[in-house]
Design a protein around this motif. Sequence first.
Motif, PDB file in Angstrom:
ATOM      1  N   ALA A  41      10.793   4.656 -42.989  1.00 27.11           N
ATOM      2  CA  ALA A  41      11.076   3.750 -41.870  1.00 27.11           C
ATOM      3  C   ALA A  41      10.518   4.323 -40.567  1.00 27.11           C
ATOM      4  CB  ALA A  41      12.585   3.522 -41.759  1.00 27.11           C
ATOM      5  N   VAL A  42      10.669   5.631 -40.377  1.00 25.83           N
ATOM      6  CA  VAL A  42      10.142   6.272 -39.170  1.00 25.83           C
ATOM      7  C   VAL A  42       8.622   6.222 -39.161  1.00 25.83           C
ATOM      8  CG1 VAL A  42       9.935   8.455 -37.925  1.00 25.83           C
ATOM      9  CG2 VAL A  42      12.146   7.756 -38.859  1.00 25.83           C
ATOM     10  N   ARG A  43       8.002   6.530 -40.293  1.00 27.65           N
ATOM     11  CA  ARG A  43       6.540   6.502 -40.354  1.00 27.65           C
ATOM     12  C   ARG A  43       6.003   5.096 -40.078  1.00 27.65           C
ATOM     13  NH1 ARG A  43       7.265  10.573 -44.597  1.00 27.65           N
ATOM     14  NH2 ARG A  43       7.450   8.926 -46.183  1.00 27.65           N
ATOM     15  N   GLN A  44       6.702   4.079 -40.586  1.00 29.37           N
ATOM     16  CA  GLN A  44       6.285   2.696 -40.340  1.00 29.37           C
ATOM     17  C   GLN A  44       6.372   2.366 -38.847  1.00 29.37           C
ATOM     18  OE1 GLN A  44       4.908   0.561 -42.396  1.00 29.37           O
ATOM     19  NE2 GLN A  44       4.807  -1.088 -40.874  1.00 29.37           N
ATOM     20  N   ALA A  45       7.457   2.811 -38.201  1.00 28.56           N
ATOM     21  CA  ALA A  45       7.613   2.564 -36.762  1.00 28.56           C
ATOM     22  C   ALA A  45       6.529   3.297 -35.972  1.00 28.56           C
ATOM     23  CB  ALA A  45       9.002   3.016 -36.317  1.00 28.56           C
ATOM     24  N   VAL A  46       6.199   4.503 -36.391  1.00 29.17           N
ATOM     25  CA  VAL A  46       5.136   5.265 -35.734  1.00 29.17           C
ATOM     26  C   VAL A  46       3.821   4.510 -35.810  1.00 29.17           C
ATOM     27  CG1 VAL A  46       3.693   7.334 -35.946  1.00 29.17           C
ATOM     28  CG2 VAL A  46       6.182   7.542 -35.983  1.00 29.17           C
ATOM     29  N   ARG A  47       3.515   3.955 -37.009  1.00 32.86           N
ATOM     30  CA  ARG A  47       2.260   3.217 -37.170  1.00 32.86           C
ATOM     31  C   ARG A  47       2.245   1.953 -36.317  1.00 32.86           C
ATOM     32  NH1 ARG A  47       3.003   4.935 -42.647  1.00 32.86           N
ATOM     33  NH2 ARG A  47       4.069   2.979 -43.163  1.00 32.86           N
ATOM     34  N   GLU A  48       3.352   1.237 -36.318  1.00 31.21           N
ATOM     35  CA  GLU A  48       3.406  -0.029 -35.585  1.00 31.21           C
ATOM     36  C   GLU A  48       3.290   0.165 -34.077  1.00 31.21           C
ATOM     37  OE1 GLU A  48       7.056  -1.762 -36.826  1.00 31.21           O
ATOM     38  OE2 GLU A  48       6.305  -2.381 -38.808  1.00 31.21           O
ATOM     39  N   LEU A  49       3.895   1.218 -33.568  1.00 35.27           N
ATOM     40  CA  LEU A  49       3.887   1.456 -32.124  1.00 35.27           C
ATOM     41  C   LEU A  49       2.682   2.290 -31.670  1.00 35.27           C
ATOM     42  CD1 LEU A  49       7.672   2.235 -31.522  1.00 35.27           C
ATOM     43  CD2 LEU A  49       6.451   0.139 -30.952  1.00 35.27           C
ATOM     44  N   GLY A  50       2.007   2.913 -32.630  1.00 34.87           N
ATOM     45  CA  GLY A  50       0.893   3.779 -32.263  1.00 34.87           C
ATOM     46  C   GLY A  50       1.342   5.044 -31.579  1.00 34.87           C
ATOM     47  N   TYR A  51       2.498   5.555 -32.010  1.00 36.21           N
ATOM     48  CA  TYR A  51       3.051   6.757 -31.387  1.00 36.21           C
ATOM     49  C   TYR A  51       2.197   7.978 -31.735  1.00 36.21           C
ATOM     50  CZ  TYR A  51       6.090  10.765 -30.585  1.00 36.21           C
ATOM     51  OH  TYR A  51       6.594  11.968 -30.178  1.00 36.21           O
ATOM     52  N   VAL A  52       1.880   8.793 -30.724  1.00 37.40           N
ATOM     53  CA  VAL A  52       1.156  10.046 -30.917  1.00 37.40           C
ATOM     54  C   VAL A  52       2.012  11.162 -30.337  1.00 37.40           C
ATOM     55  CG1 VAL A  52      -0.904  11.389 -30.362  1.00 37.40           C
ATOM     56  CG2 VAL A  52      -1.070   8.912 -30.736  1.00 37.40           C
ATOM     57  N   PRO A  53       2.350  12.191 -31.116  1.00 36.53           N
ATOM     58  CA  PRO A  53       3.200  13.273 -30.606  1.00 36.53           C
ATOM     59  C   PRO A  53       2.566  13.960 -29.407  1.00 36.53           C
ATOM     60  CG  PRO A  53       2.984  13.408 -32.988  1.00 36.53           C
ATOM     61  CD  PRO A  53       1.995  12.380 -32.528  1.00 36.53           C
ATOM     62  N   ASN A  54       3.393  14.341 -28.473  1.00 38.19           N
ATOM     63  CA  ASN A  54       2.961  15.148 -27.337  1.00 38.19           C
ATOM     64  C   ASN A  54       2.924  16.598 -27.801  1.00 38.19           C
ATOM     65  OD1 ASN A  54       2.851  16.758 -25.000  1.00 38.19           O
ATOM     66  ND2 ASN A  54       3.790  15.145 -23.770  1.00 38.19           N
ATOM     67  N   LEU A  55       1.715  17.078 -28.111  1.00 39.41           N
ATOM     68  CA  LEU A  55       1.598  18.407 -28.724  1.00 39.41           C
ATOM     69  C   LEU A  55       2.037  19.517 -27.775  1.00 39.41           C
ATOM     70  CD1 LEU A  55      -1.759  18.046 -30.666  1.00 39.41           C
ATOM     71  CD2 LEU A  55       0.575  17.720 -31.502  1.00 39.41           C
ATOM     72  N   ALA A  56       1.782  19.327 -26.485  1.00 44.84           N
ATOM     73  CA  ALA A  56       2.203  20.356 -25.537  1.00 44.84           C
ATOM     74  C   ALA A  56       3.722  20.460 -25.506  1.00 44.84           C
ATOM     75  CB  ALA A  56       1.666  20.029 -24.147  1.00 44.84           C
ATOM     76  N   ALA A  57       4.399  19.313 -25.481  1.00 47.83           N
ATOM     77  CA  ALA A  57       5.861  19.339 -25.468  1.00 47.83           C
ATOM     78  C   ALA A  57       6.403  19.882 -26.782  1.00 47.83           C
ATOM     79  CB  ALA A  57       6.398  17.927 -25.219  1.00 47.83           C
ATOM     80  N   ARG A  58       5.766  19.498 -27.884  1.00 45.84           N
ATOM     81  CA  ARG A  58       6.226  19.982 -29.189  1.00 45.84           C
ATOM     82  C   ARG A  58       6.123  21.499 -29.273  1.00 45.84           C
ATOM     83  NH1 ARG A  58       3.180  18.430 -34.736  1.00 45.84           N
ATOM     84  NH2 ARG A  58       3.940  16.344 -34.278  1.00 45.84           N
ATOM     85  N   SER A  59       5.027  22.050 -28.762  1.00 49.53           N
ATOM     86  CA  SER A  59       4.848  23.502 -28.857  1.00 49.53           C
ATOM     87  C   SER A  59       5.904  24.242 -28.038  1.00 49.53           C
ATOM     88  CB  SER A  59       3.439  23.904 -28.396  1.00 49.53           C
ATOM     89  OG  SER A  59       3.270  23.650 -27.020  1.00 49.53           O
TER      90      SER A  59
END
Length: 338
Positions: A41-59
């Motif tokens: 469900a999360v992966r589907q929402a990511v695809r639909e919204l075009g979400y891209v992780p903020n790599l700087a914040a993640r690090s």
Amino acid sequence: MTIARERPTLEAVARRAGVSRATVSRVVNGSTTVAEPIQEAVRQAVRELGYVPNLAARSLVTQRTDSIALILPESATRVFSDDQFFPGIVRGVSQELEAADKQLVLIMAGSAASYDRVERYTTGRHVDGVMFASMHGVDPLPGTLARIGIPVVCSGRPMGRGTPPVPYVDVDSVGGAATAVRHLLDAGRQRIATIAGPQDMVAGVDRLAGYRNELKGSRRRSIVANGDFTRESGAVAMRQLLEDDPSLDAVFVASDLMAHGALRTLREAGRRVPDDVAVVGFDDVEIARYTDPPLTTVRQPIIDIGREMVRQLLRIAHGDDVEEALILPTELVIRESA
């Protein structure tokens, strides 16, 4: 006027998937503790919204960059020459890192100043792990990184005894060189010389040791000239060998590129290969198939070295134990030069 589109957030993904923000964060960061239907469900929402992780914040949160450095203490001219060792290592490393969803940072450090920058960069934890290939002499940096907790793996046994010991991936250079010399002895060659690699590199040291060990058992004397793994150095060393011992009838060369240079010198000197002088190389890079005559050589699995370095590094990063030394086999490939 162009209106900038607002970047989708974790909260937006959570609302679309019907889960909490924390759950989305765990899924996006690769956690396996979330049930598969919720992950989908999360992966589907990511695809639909075009979400891209903020790599700087993640690090900042995970203390990971998802980047691995491969350090080559060589000049760009050397790395991008027609020596196919370096492209083979990079290819193997890239393949394995891509499979692990990690980014390769390729760093060449051919001078003292550039190596100082490399040390500042790696000890500053800008990467999650570091691999070294083509090291010269006793290099303290791998041990320094290991002591501060950065995963490190070397291609080739580090020279000197570091503390803590640094894991490495290598090939059986001693055994491979001995096999090459044994092949020449079995063919009836009497005066077998070698063009050795640089003695500040473990590959050069080990291949010379294998040559000498095998000759010692046959009660023949060593005839040695040194090169630096380049074609021109092989040509120069072959001229020196012919001057030192004009009656030599075979030569084991510690790299295919040097062997290519040696073949050129032998041709210019009017020596037929293999009739007058047999030649065996080491590496089995592409050029070995196209020399005149095609080169008998010791094959080392160059791409596999790169792949195994990454596998070892990732095991260390995951907290798994690894053996200090992973030694890959070599194989004699017989063609027309010996």
